[in-house]
Scaffold this motif. Structure first.
Motif, PDB file in Angstrom:
ATOM      1  N   VAL A 282       0.835  -1.230  -0.125  1.00  0.00           N
ATOM      2  CA  VAL A 282      -0.016  -0.030   0.017  1.00  0.00           C
ATOM      3  C   VAL A 282       0.918   1.231  -0.158  1.00  0.00           C
ATOM      4  CG1 VAL A 282      -1.906  -1.223   0.999  1.00  0.00           C
ATOM      5  CG2 VAL A 282      -0.270  -0.196   2.592  1.00  0.00           C
ATOM      6  N   GLY A 283       2.158   1.218   0.309  1.00  0.00           N
ATOM      7  CA  GLY A 283       2.914   2.364  -0.047  1.00  0.00           C
ATOM      8  C   GLY A 283       4.564   1.743   0.097  1.00  0.00           C
ATOM      9  N   THR A 284       5.426   2.473  -0.461  1.00  0.00           N
ATOM     10  CA  THR A 284       6.715   2.500  -0.379  1.00  0.00           C
ATOM     11  C   THR A 284       7.706   3.593   0.019  1.00  0.00           C
ATOM     12  OG1 THR A 284       8.475   1.678  -1.913  1.00  0.00           O
ATOM     13  CG2 THR A 284       6.586   2.900  -2.965  1.00  0.00           C
ATOM     14  N   ALA A 285       8.781   3.593   0.516  1.00  0.00           N
ATOM     15  CA  ALA A 285       9.996   4.533   0.702  1.00  0.00           C
ATOM     16  C   ALA A 285      11.272   4.131   0.330  1.00  0.00           C
ATOM     17  CB  ALA A 285       9.726   4.771   2.146  1.00  0.00           C
ATOM     18  N   LYS A 286      12.127   5.200   0.020  1.00  0.00           N
ATOM     19  CA  LYS A 286      13.380   4.926  -0.191  1.00  0.00           C
ATOM     20  C   LYS A 286      13.932   5.936   0.518  1.00  0.00           C
ATOM     21  CE  LYS A 286      14.412   7.854  -4.246  1.00  0.00           C
ATOM     22  NZ  LYS A 286      15.343   7.721  -5.293  1.00  0.00           N
ATOM     23  N   MET A 287      15.400   5.611   0.889  1.00  0.00           N
ATOM     24  CA  MET A 287      16.096   6.494   1.953  1.00  0.00           C
ATOM     25  C   MET A 287      17.695   6.378   1.808  1.00  0.00           C
ATOM     26  SD  MET A 287      14.595   4.326   5.002  1.00  0.00           S
ATOM     27  CE  MET A 287      12.973   3.930   4.149  1.00  0.00           C
ATOM     28  N   GLY A 288      18.299   7.237   2.278  1.00  0.00           N
ATOM     29  CA  GLY A 288      19.887   7.063   1.903  1.00  0.00           C
ATOM     30  C   GLY A 288      20.300   8.509   2.399  1.00  0.00           C
ATOM     31  N   ALA A 289      21.711   8.541   2.101  1.00  0.00           N
ATOM     32  CA  ALA A 289      22.276   9.972   2.367  1.00  0.00           C
ATOM     33  C   ALA A 289      21.772  10.971   1.492  1.00  0.00           C
ATOM     34  CB  ALA A 289      23.808   9.731   2.224  1.00  0.00           C
ATOM     35  N   ASN A 290      21.577  12.228   1.828  1.00  0.00           N
ATOM     36  CA  ASN A 290      21.233  13.242   0.829  1.00  0.00           C
ATOM     37  C   ASN A 290      22.187  13.531  -0.103  1.00  0.00           C
ATOM     38  OD1 ASN A 290      19.347  15.130   0.260  1.00  0.00           O
ATOM     39  ND2 ASN A 290      20.620  16.896   1.314  1.00  0.00           N
ATOM     40  N   ARG A 291      23.414  13.424   0.528  1.00  0.00           N
ATOM     41  CA  ARG A 291      24.782  13.922  -0.624  1.00  0.00           C
ATOM     42  C   ARG A 291      25.817  13.146  -0.066  1.00  0.00           C
ATOM     43  NH1 ARG A 291      21.572  16.011  -3.392  1.00  0.00           N
ATOM     44  NH2 ARG A 291      20.996  18.028  -3.796  1.00  0.00           N
ATOM     45  N   PRO A 292      26.852  12.891  -0.897  1.00  0.00           N
ATOM     46  CA  PRO A 292      27.835  11.905  -0.812  1.00  0.00           C
ATOM     47  C   PRO A 292      28.788  12.654   0.016  1.00  0.00           C
ATOM     48  CG  PRO A 292      28.070  12.812  -2.921  1.00  0.00           C
ATOM     49  CD  PRO A 292      26.649  13.185  -2.578  1.00  0.00           C
ATOM     50  N   GLY A 293      30.033  12.206   0.466  1.00  0.00           N
ATOM     51  CA  GLY A 293      31.205  12.879   1.046  1.00  0.00           C
ATOM     52  C   GLY A 293      30.925  13.693   2.150  1.00  0.00           C
ATOM     53  N   PRO A 294      31.150  14.963   2.248  1.00  0.00           N
ATOM     54  CA  PRO A 294      30.967  16.088   3.282  1.00  0.00           C
ATOM     55  C   PRO A 294      29.585  16.073   3.756  1.00  0.00           C
ATOM     56  CG  PRO A 294      32.416  16.777   1.860  1.00  0.00           C
ATOM     57  CD  PRO A 294      31.947  15.932   1.221  1.00  0.00           C
ATOM     58  N   GLY A 295      28.458  15.825   3.002  1.00  0.00           N
ATOM     59  CA  GLY A 295      27.212  15.571   3.091  1.00  0.00           C
ATOM     60  C   GLY A 295      26.470  14.479   3.631  1.00  0.00           C
ATOM     61  N   ALA A 296      27.239  13.466   3.772  1.00  0.00           N
ATOM     62  CA  ALA A 296      26.927  12.267   3.785  1.00  0.00           C
ATOM     63  C   ALA A 296      26.329  11.752   5.372  1.00  0.00           C
ATOM     64  CB  ALA A 296      27.855  11.065   3.657  1.00  0.00           C
ATOM     65  N   HIS A 297      26.315  12.961   6.187  1.00  0.00           N
ATOM     66  CA  HIS A 297      25.713  12.857   7.461  1.00  0.00           C
ATOM     67  C   HIS A 297      24.400  13.096   7.843  1.00  0.00           C
ATOM     68  CE1 HIS A 297      27.065  16.808   7.103  1.00  0.00           C
ATOM     69  NE2 HIS A 297      26.269  17.230   8.077  1.00  0.00           N
ATOM     70  N   VAL A 298      23.881  13.602   6.505  1.00  0.00           N
ATOM     71  CA  VAL A 298      22.367  14.006   6.369  1.00  0.00           C
ATOM     72  C   VAL A 298      21.742  13.102   5.721  1.00  0.00           C
ATOM     73  CG1 VAL A 298      20.658  15.905   5.610  1.00  0.00           C
ATOM     74  CG2 VAL A 298      22.881  16.402   6.842  1.00  0.00           C
ATOM     75  N   ALA A 299      20.460  12.442   6.295  1.00  0.00           N
ATOM     76  CA  ALA A 299      19.807  11.641   5.377  1.00  0.00           C
ATOM     77  C   ALA A 299      18.736  12.393   4.650  1.00  0.00           C
ATOM     78  CB  ALA A 299      18.977  10.426   6.392  1.00  0.00           C
ATOM     79  N   THR A 300      18.075  11.623   3.453  1.00  0.00           N
ATOM     80  CA  THR A 300      17.005  12.075   2.948  1.00  0.00           C
ATOM     81  C   THR A 300      16.177  10.883   2.741  1.00  0.00           C
ATOM     82  OG1 THR A 300      16.166  13.201   1.002  1.00  0.00           O
ATOM     83  CG2 THR A 300      17.700  11.546   0.539  1.00  0.00           C
ATOM     84  N   ALA A 301      14.797  10.907   2.427  1.00  0.00           N
ATOM     85  CA  ALA A 301      13.898  10.120   1.900  1.00  0.00           C
ATOM     86  C   ALA A 301      12.792  10.575   1.051  1.00  0.00           C
ATOM     87  CB  ALA A 301      13.030   9.437   3.362  1.00  0.00           C
ATOM     88  N   SER A 302      12.088   9.643   0.512  1.00  0.00           N
ATOM     89  CA  SER A 302      10.946   9.952  -0.229  1.00  0.00           C
ATOM     90  C   SER A 302       9.893   8.662  -0.077  1.00  0.00           C
ATOM     91  CB  SER A 302      11.118   9.853  -1.646  1.00  0.00           C
ATOM     92  OG  SER A 302      12.262  10.961  -2.173  1.00  0.00           O
ATOM     93  N   PHE A 303       8.642   9.070  -0.152  1.00  0.00           N
ATOM     94  CA  PHE A 303       7.551   8.300   0.102  1.00  0.00           C
ATOM     95  C   PHE A 303       6.301   8.452  -0.844  1.00  0.00           C
ATOM     96  CE2 PHE A 303       9.375  10.549   3.762  1.00  0.00           C
ATOM     97  CZ  PHE A 303       9.946   9.380   4.740  1.00  0.00           C
ATOM     98  N   MET A 304       5.922   7.164  -1.068  1.00  0.00           N
ATOM     99  CA  MET A 304       4.621   7.112  -2.108  1.00  0.00           C
ATOM    100  C   MET A 304       3.657   6.375  -1.550  1.00  0.00           C
ATOM    101  SD  MET A 304       6.024   7.208  -5.929  1.00  0.00           S
ATOM    102  CE  MET A 304       7.106   8.017  -6.715  1.00  0.00           C
ATOM    103  N   VAL A 305       2.306   6.674  -1.530  1.00  0.00           N
ATOM    104  CA  VAL A 305       1.322   5.819  -0.975  1.00  0.00           C
ATOM    105  C   VAL A 305       0.287   5.686  -1.967  1.00  0.00           C
ATOM    106  CG1 VAL A 305      -0.319   5.590   0.831  1.00  0.00           C
ATOM    107  CG2 VAL A 305       1.865   6.713   1.648  1.00  0.00           C
ATOM    108  N   ALA A 306      -0.241   4.327  -2.016  1.00  0.00           N
ATOM    109  CA  ALA A 306      -1.476   3.980  -3.222  1.00  0.00           C
ATOM    110  C   ALA A 306      -2.402   4.973  -2.807  1.00  0.00           C
ATOM    111  CB  ALA A 306      -1.684   2.517  -2.909  1.00  0.00           C
ATOM    112  N   ALA A 307      -3.378   5.497  -3.685  1.00  0.00           N
ATOM    113  CA  ALA A 307      -4.480   6.439  -3.456  1.00  0.00           C
ATOM    114  C   ALA A 307      -5.503   5.892  -2.713  1.00  0.00           C
ATOM    115  CB  ALA A 307      -5.020   6.913  -5.178  1.00  0.00           C
TER     116      ALA A 307
END
Length: 161
Positions: A61-86
């Protein structure tokens, strides 16, 4: 509902959700002409990133992806995206996916999570992210071409972990 790791066999249920969201052109700046193969390459994170599904009674009914927002010096900040079925919206799926992503990032030692492009007219997502402690740290004006509202802003949202 349970959140679990994405497997290759899940794509048959994830692709219709991804396709529905990108074809609507209301919340993601993804090309609605993408094939399932291109969307798979964009959506499914490679390690050390992570892709998950929210499953209820054997149905994704939904899905998400996540990881580092940026490589190298920015790799300590995560990011994520989410999608949910209507058909599953408004039932806590997005919240569960976001809480899972926050836990994952915290457990891996990320210092913060940042969302780079939250469409400002996506009121449900903005409200949820605020409830979970995110703040809007900036808005890029007219950065997203909404199909009915015209050019609207994209929020950058952030919270410390």
């Amino acid at each position: 509902m349970r959140i679990r790791e994405f497997t290759g066999a899940d794509w048959v249920q994830v692709w219709p959700i991804v396709e529905e969201v990108i074809v609507a052109r209301e919340t993601f700046a993804y090309d609605p002409a993408w094939s399932a193969e291109v969307a798979h390459d964009v959506w499914v994170e490679r390690p050390p990133g992570r892709t998950v599904v929210a499953e209820q009674d054997g149905i994704v009914v939904g899905t998400a992806k996540m990881g580092a927002n940026r490589p190298g010096p920015g790799a300590h900040v995560a990011t994520a995206s989410f999608m949910v079925a209507a058909a599953a919206r408004g039932r806590g799926v997005g919240r569960a996916l976001c809480e899972d992503a926050l836990d994952w990032a915290r457990d891996r030692g990320f210092a913060a999570m940042q969302f780079n492009a939250v469409v400002d007219t996506n009121e449900a997502a903005v409200r949820l992210y605020r409830q979970l402690g995110f703040t809007v740290i900036g808005t890029v004006p007219e950065a997203f071409a909404h199909p009915t509202l015209g050019r609207v802003g994209l929020h950058v949202m952030h919270r410390r972990l």
